[in-house]
Write a protein that holds these residues in place. Sequence first.
Motif, PDB file in Angstrom:
ATOM      1  N   PRO A  28       0.827  -1.210   0.000  1.00 19.18           N
ATOM      2  CA  PRO A  28       0.000   0.000   0.000  1.00 19.18           C
ATOM      3  C   PRO A  28       0.862   1.262   0.000  1.00 19.18           C
ATOM      4  N   ALA A  29       0.287   2.333  -0.533  1.00 17.17           N
ATOM      5  CA  ALA A  29       0.998   3.613  -0.530  1.00 17.17           C
ATOM      6  C   ALA A  29       1.190   4.140   0.879  1.00 17.17           C
ATOM      7  N   PHE A  30       0.195   3.875   1.744  1.00 18.98           N
ATOM      8  CA  PHE A  30       0.317   4.208   3.167  1.00 18.98           C
ATOM      9  C   PHE A  30      -0.685   3.408   3.961  1.00 18.98           C
ATOM     10  N   ILE A  31      -0.452   3.328   5.262  1.00 21.29           N
ATOM     11  CA  ILE A  31      -1.412   2.751   6.213  1.00 21.29           C
ATOM     12  C   ILE A  31      -1.817   3.878   7.153  1.00 21.29           C
ATOM     13  N   GLU A  32      -3.118   4.138   7.233  1.00 19.37           N
ATOM     14  CA  GLU A  32      -3.620   5.284   7.985  1.00 19.37           C
ATOM     15  C   GLU A  32      -4.094   4.876   9.377  1.00 19.37           C
ATOM     16  N   GLN A  33      -3.670   5.610  10.366  1.00 16.81           N
ATOM     17  CA  GLN A  33      -4.119   5.554  11.750  1.00 16.81           C
ATOM     18  C   GLN A  33      -4.451   4.129  12.214  1.00 16.81           C
ATOM     19  N   PRO A  34      -3.440   3.269  12.355  1.00 15.90           N
ATOM     20  CA  PRO A  34      -3.731   1.886  12.732  1.00 15.90           C
ATOM     21  C   PRO A  34      -4.249   1.711  14.155  1.00 15.90           C
ATOM     22  N   VAL A  35      -3.845   2.569  15.087  1.00 16.41           N
ATOM     23  CA  VAL A  35      -4.219   2.392  16.496  1.00 16.41           C
ATOM     24  C   VAL A  35      -4.871   3.663  17.027  1.00 16.41           C
ATOM     25  N   ALA A  36      -5.311   3.604  18.281  1.00 19.02           N
ATOM     26  CA  ALA A  36      -6.055   4.705  18.888  1.00 19.02           C
ATOM     27  C   ALA A  36      -5.284   6.020  18.856  1.00 19.02           C
ATOM     28  N   ARG A  37      -6.049   7.095  18.767  1.00 20.30           N
ATOM     29  CA  ARG A  37      -5.486   8.447  18.648  1.00 20.30           C
ATOM     30  C   ARG A  37      -4.417   8.748  19.681  1.00 20.30           C
ATOM     31  N   ASP A  38      -4.659   8.333  20.946  1.00 23.34           N
ATOM     32  CA  ASP A  38      -3.721   8.706  22.010  1.00 23.34           C
ATOM     33  C   ASP A  38      -2.556   7.727  22.163  1.00 23.34           C
ATOM     34  N   ARG A  39      -2.497   6.678  21.352  1.00 17.77           N
ATOM     35  CA  ARG A  39      -1.383   5.752  21.404  1.00 17.77           C
ATOM     36  C   ARG A  39      -0.290   6.160  20.415  1.00 17.77           C
ATOM     37  N   ARG A  40       0.185   7.389  20.580  1.00 19.41           N
ATOM     38  CA  ARG A  40       1.232   7.882  19.694  1.00 19.41           C
ATOM     39  C   ARG A  40       2.544   7.135  19.903  1.00 19.41           C
ATOM     40  N   ASP A  41       2.748   6.590  21.103  1.00 20.73           N
ATOM     41  CA  ASP A  41       3.927   5.769  21.331  1.00 20.73           C
ATOM     42  C   ASP A  41       3.896   4.524  20.455  1.00 20.73           C
ATOM     43  N   ALA A  42       2.737   3.892  20.371  1.00 21.12           N
ATOM     44  CA  ALA A  42       2.597   2.721  19.505  1.00 21.12           C
ATOM     45  C   ALA A  42       2.716   3.109  18.038  1.00 21.12           C
ATOM     46  N   MET A  43       2.148   4.265  17.666  1.00 20.45           N
ATOM     47  CA  MET A  43       2.287   4.742  16.286  1.00 20.45           C
ATOM     48  C   MET A  43       3.761   4.871  15.914  1.00 20.45           C
TER      49      MET A  43
END
Length: 371
Positions: free
Chosen positions: A214-229
């Motif tokens: 894919p060209a990108f994967i969008e927002q895989p996890v919850a908004r506040d899990r920026r550490d996981a992002m």
Amino acid sequence: MIIDRMQVRLTRWPLKMTRKHGVGDVADTLPGVVVSLHTKDGLTGWGEAAPWSVFSGTAEAAVAALDVYLRPLVIGRDPRRLARIMAEADRTIVGHPEAKMALDMALHDLFGQAAGVSVAELLGGVFRESIPLSVSIANPDFDADLDFARARLAEGIRLFKVKTGFSTHAEDMSRLDRLAAMLPADASLRIDYNQGLAAVDAIRTLRDVEAFRPAFIEQPVARDRRDAMAEIARALDTPILADESVFSPEEAVECVRSRFADAVSIKLMKAGSFAKGKAIAAIAQAAGMPCYGGTMYEAGIALTAGIHFAASTPAMTLGAEYYTSAFVLGTEILKEPVRLEAGASWLPTGPGLGIAVDEAALKGATMEVRG
């Protein structure tokens, strides 16, 4: 040029198809908000809010924000003082970015009409006349969605974003496989989880979907899990696009500092004003992060505002989803709908937003009027 009247309409848009997302489903109808500002010399400026309760707020709350708290900021004011008015809006009420964005649209529409220039010109000048159109595959009836995709391919659209995370991983993989098999070589496949994955096993899941390149994967996890992002962005070869994790310029700065994404989806409904959307784009561009034009379930006024924004913002290089009034909503409120042609959405001509609202159609969709 003085604003002497403001109307706020709570609307309900019928939907042509069921939509499912990693967080939140939409079946038959969605509420919306339309605002109009009227001047003593006969001009009308239009704005639209598109809240979604599982995303940020409700239409009823946006109506109250506009009617009670933002109305006093514009009555008796010159719309050309829009920067000052929007700063006052932020000091007057916390949050409610959709309501503020609707107000900002209407102010820019009035300013542009009075000056004889388009909103895109007010926002810095036209960089592009058209924006490649990205359509979302989100119907739980996947056979219907494949027919939808085939029709869009025939119209020249080449950007397809598959909504995942609302069913099983096996079902997601099957849907991706079937769509990828029918897409031509020049098409771009994107994947959007809408926060639908648990952080604990997101990387393992996403490594499977990388097989589709894919060209990108969008927002895989919850908004506040920026550490996981951030961990996901480091672990995968596929670029990660932040949507719900970046509402504001301040969150865009955090995204750059911690590199929890490789690209950013800019939705005017998240930003709360054209100026804040521009700030997010500038921050992302300075960090080498391309931007995508996201939307909520928006009718023609908000979609047109998005086109003016993307047309005047060089960083918006990943395409945009300015199509919902044509393919998803069951009501068209513009006399001349958003122009979709050759796989793109096109900037209208004319001053302000360059639109004419079909007030009879708008009245038919209106549930309540204030002002």
